[in-house]
Design a protein around this motif. Structure first.
Motif, short mmCIF file in Angstrom:
data_model
loop_
_atom_site.label_atom_id
_atom_site.label_comp_id
_atom_site.label_asym_id
_atom_site.label_seq_id
_atom_site.Cartn_x
_atom_site.Cartn_y
_atom_site.Cartn_z
N THR A 132 -7.78 -1.75 -4.22
CA THR A 132 -7.48 -2.51 -5.39
C THR A 132 -5.93 -2.35 -6.05
N LEU A 133 -5.38 -1.13 -5.64
CA LEU A 133 -4.12 -0.70 -6.08
C LEU A 133 -4.28 -0.40 -7.41
N GLU A 134 -5.41 0.29 -7.65
CA GLU A 134 -5.39 0.62 -9.14
C GLU A 134 -5.67 2.38 -9.16
N ILE A 135 -5.24 2.94 -10.32
CA ILE A 135 -5.84 4.37 -10.65
C ILE A 135 -7.22 4.04 -11.52
N LEU A 143 -7.40 0.99 -13.88
CA LEU A 143 -5.89 0.84 -14.43
C LEU A 143 -4.68 0.37 -13.31
N GLY A 144 -4.48 -1.07 -13.76
CA GLY A 144 -3.38 -1.42 -12.72
C GLY A 144 -1.84 -1.39 -13.27
N GLU A 146 0.84 -1.23 -0.20
CA GLU A 146 -0.07 -0.03 -0.04
C GLU A 146 0.96 1.33 0.02
N SER A 147 2.01 1.36 0.76
CA SER A 147 2.69 2.27 0.82
C SER A 147 3.49 2.74 -0.45
N GLU A 148 3.92 1.70 -1.05
CA GLU A 148 4.59 1.82 -2.63
C GLU A 148 3.45 2.24 -3.38
N PHE A 149 2.22 1.68 -3.59
CA PHE A 149 1.40 2.28 -4.31
C PHE A 149 1.18 3.60 -4.17
N ASN A 150 0.74 3.97 -2.84
CA ASN A 150 0.32 5.31 -2.35
C ASN A 150 1.44 6.34 -3.32
N ALA A 151 2.83 6.03 -2.96
CA ALA A 151 4.05 6.96 -3.51
C ALA A 151 3.85 7.00 -5.11
#
Length: 104
Positions: A55-58, A69-70, A3-8
């Motif tokens: 979902t780790l998506e935009i 988009l993943g 989650e941290s990597e995704f947010n960055a």
């Protein structure tokens, strides 16, 4: 990706889109608020770009639909259209506001 990597990564992506809109010679306007980037064409048409942590998506909301988009091979990729985020944004900005801008 956690989650941290995704947010960055998502934040960097949204800031990059914002900078590209600001640098472009168009009438496209933008506003960033709470991780949601809203692009507004001169005709008032809006395109909403935001991150979905669960979902780790935009996600992109446009007149032509909602797009998820993943990450795939280090790019944001839409399974339903086969487009990268940059290709998708370029297309929907033209469709909605007639502005020509190429996102990189």
């Amino acid at each position: 990706m956690n989650e941290s990597e995704f947010n960055a990564l998502a934040e960097a992506t949204l800031l990059s889109i914002e900078q590209q809109v600001e640098d472009a010679d168009t009438e496209l306007d933008f506003e960033m608020s709470s991780g949601i980037l809203t692009l507004t064409a001169e005709n008032g048409s809006k395109i909403i770009i935001n991150r979905q942590v669960a979902t780790l998506e935009i996600w992109v909301a446009a007149r032509s639909g909602g797009f998820h988009l993943g990450r795939q091979d280090d790019v944001w990729f839409c399974q339903s259209t086969g487009e990268t985020l940059q290709e998708l944004l370029t297309r929907v900005v033209v469709e909605q506001g007639g502005e020509k801008i190429s996102f990189t």
